[in-house]
Design a protein around this motif. Structure first.
Motif, PDB file in Angstrom:
ATOM      1  N   VAL A 118      -0.666   6.525  -0.511  1.00 60.64           N
ATOM      2  CA  VAL A 118      -0.598   6.921  -1.869  1.00 60.64           C
ATOM      3  C   VAL A 118      -2.045   7.088  -2.705  1.00 60.64           C
ATOM      4  N   GLU A 119      -2.543   8.367  -2.863  1.00 60.08           N
ATOM      5  CA  GLU A 119      -3.782   8.255  -3.470  1.00 60.08           C
ATOM      6  C   GLU A 119      -3.748   8.393  -4.951  1.00 60.08           C
ATOM      7  N   SER A 120      -4.654   7.917  -5.594  1.00 52.17           N
ATOM      8  CA  SER A 120      -4.825   7.902  -7.163  1.00 52.17           C
ATOM      9  C   SER A 120      -6.255   7.975  -7.627  1.00 52.17           C
ATOM     10  N   GLY A 121      -6.388   8.310  -8.619  1.00 44.93           N
ATOM     11  CA  GLY A 121      -7.890   8.590  -9.386  1.00 44.93           C
ATOM     12  C   GLY A 121      -8.365   9.868  -9.690  1.00 44.93           C
ATOM     13  N   GLY A 122      -7.795  11.086  -9.208  1.00 45.06           N
ATOM     14  CA  GLY A 122      -7.909  12.061  -9.346  1.00 45.06           C
ATOM     15  C   GLY A 122      -8.006  12.665 -10.898  1.00 45.06           C
ATOM     16  N   GLY A 123      -8.610  13.641 -11.158  1.00 47.65           N
ATOM     17  CA  GLY A 123      -8.565  14.172 -12.458  1.00 47.65           C
ATOM     18  C   GLY A 123      -9.723  15.318 -12.900  1.00 47.65           C
ATOM     19  N   SER A 124      -9.773  15.451 -13.976  1.00 46.73           N
ATOM     20  CA  SER A 124     -10.931  16.277 -14.351  1.00 46.73           C
ATOM     21  C   SER A 124     -12.238  15.750 -15.067  1.00 46.73           C
ATOM     22  N   VAL A 125     -13.407  16.360 -14.647  1.00 46.87           N
ATOM     23  CA  VAL A 125     -14.707  15.768 -14.997  1.00 46.87           C
ATOM     24  C   VAL A 125     -15.483  16.886 -15.193  1.00 46.87           C
ATOM     25  N   GLN A 126     -16.577  16.605 -15.860  1.00 50.11           N
ATOM     26  CA  GLN A 126     -17.692  17.712 -15.748  1.00 50.11           C
ATOM     27  C   GLN A 126     -18.585  17.762 -14.881  1.00 50.11           C
ATOM     28  N   ALA A 127     -19.308  18.703 -14.433  1.00 51.40           N
ATOM     29  CA  ALA A 127     -20.418  18.700 -13.472  1.00 51.40           C
ATOM     30  C   ALA A 127     -21.267  17.725 -13.703  1.00 51.40           C
ATOM     31  N   GLY A 128     -21.634  16.868 -12.598  1.00 50.51           N
ATOM     32  CA  GLY A 128     -22.663  15.937 -12.798  1.00 50.51           C
ATOM     33  C   GLY A 128     -21.830  14.384 -13.089  1.00 50.51           C
ATOM     34  N   GLY A 129     -20.654  14.352 -13.383  1.00 50.40           N
ATOM     35  CA  GLY A 129     -19.884  13.086 -13.509  1.00 50.40           C
ATOM     36  C   GLY A 129     -19.526  12.646 -12.284  1.00 50.40           C
ATOM     37  N   SER A 130     -18.829  11.625 -12.414  1.00 54.88           N
ATOM     38  CA  SER A 130     -18.202  10.714 -11.534  1.00 54.88           C
ATOM     39  C   SER A 130     -16.524  10.597 -11.521  1.00 54.88           C
ATOM     40  N   LEU A 131     -16.032  10.302 -10.172  1.00 58.05           N
ATOM     41  CA  LEU A 131     -14.672   9.915  -9.869  1.00 58.05           C
ATOM     42  C   LEU A 131     -14.514   9.013  -8.867  1.00 58.05           C
ATOM     43  N   THR A 132     -13.485   8.087  -8.989  1.00 59.65           N
ATOM     44  CA  THR A 132     -13.275   7.075  -7.895  1.00 59.65           C
ATOM     45  C   THR A 132     -11.828   7.531  -7.344  1.00 59.65           C
ATOM     46  N   LEU A 133     -11.759   7.899  -6.221  1.00 63.83           N
ATOM     47  CA  LEU A 133     -10.232   8.101  -5.645  1.00 63.83           C
ATOM     48  C   LEU A 133      -9.899   6.465  -4.862  1.00 63.83           C
ATOM     49  N   SER A 134      -8.723   6.583  -5.089  1.00 66.25           N
ATOM     50  CA  SER A 134      -8.046   5.104  -3.996  1.00 66.25           C
ATOM     51  C   SER A 134      -7.203   5.664  -3.289  1.00 66.25           C
ATOM     52  N   CYS A 135      -7.027   5.054  -2.076  1.00 61.54           N
ATOM     53  CA  CYS A 135      -5.737   5.279  -1.406  1.00 61.54           C
ATOM     54  C   CYS A 135      -5.169   3.937  -0.939  1.00 61.54           C
ATOM     55  N   ALA A 136      -4.054   3.562  -1.261  1.00 61.00           N
ATOM     56  CA  ALA A 136      -3.311   2.426  -1.123  1.00 61.00           C
ATOM     57  C   ALA A 136      -2.172   2.613  -0.218  1.00 61.00           C
ATOM     58  N   VAL A 137      -1.985   1.655   0.939  1.00 56.67           N
ATOM     59  CA  VAL A 137      -1.079   2.040   2.080  1.00 56.67           C
ATOM     60  C   VAL A 137      -0.023   0.892   1.708  1.00 56.67           C
ATOM     61  N   SER A 138       1.384   1.443   1.815  1.00 54.50           N
ATOM     62  CA  SER A 138       2.404   0.567   1.992  1.00 54.50           C
ATOM     63  C   SER A 138       3.056   0.780   2.976  1.00 54.50           C
ATOM     64  N   GLY A 139       3.877  -0.519   3.539  1.00 57.60           N
ATOM     65  CA  GLY A 139       4.643  -0.468   4.621  1.00 57.60           C
ATOM     66  C   GLY A 139       4.051  -1.424   5.740  1.00 57.60           C
TER      67      GLY A 139
END
Length: 123
Positions: free
Chosen positions: A5-26
């Motif tokens: 399951v991914e999370s952390g996506g979104g909208s940002v302006q050029a030059g900005g930062s984002l952090t995506l995470s991927c959690a595993v279940s099972g």
């Protein structure tokens, strides 16, 4: 049943930062290399980054080198994306396969895929 399951996506302006995470279940995930691909509209899926099962080795696609950093804490991995550009706009998918980054990158097939998270970078 294993799920990524991914999370952390979104909208940002050029030059900005984002952090995506991927959690595993099972319970059956085991020790696997993990990584990220992305796909922009009308384009083929592109490799972004991979990390081996122990977190000691990483490997990056050309578009990610110097700007993105992949890390992991056991079965959860994080993709830190800095200095984002409009060309980074895509759906980002987490995947898991094999144990090494070589295993991960070298196989078209992957053991598991997430459903993706949208990243939009505006100019």
């Amino acid at each position: 049943q294993v799920q990524l399951v991914e999370s952390g996506g979104g909208s940002v302006q050029a030059g900005g930062s984002l952090t995506l995470s991927c959690a595993v279940s099972g319970p059956a995930f085991g020790s696997r290399a993990m990584g990220w691909f992305r796909q922009a509209p009308g384009k083929e899926r592109e490799f972004v980054a991979a990390i081996n099962w122990s977190g000691t080795t990483t490997y990056y696609g050309d578009s990610a080198k110097g700007r993105f950093t992949i890390s992991r804490d056991n079965a959860k991995n994080t993709l830190q994306m800095n200095n984002l550009k409009p060309g980074d706009t895509a759906v980002y998918y987490c995947a898991a396969h094999g144990m090494s980054t070589t295993d991960f990158v070298g196989s078209v097939q992957k053991d598991y895929w997430g459903r993706g998270t949208q990243v939009t970078v505006s100019s």
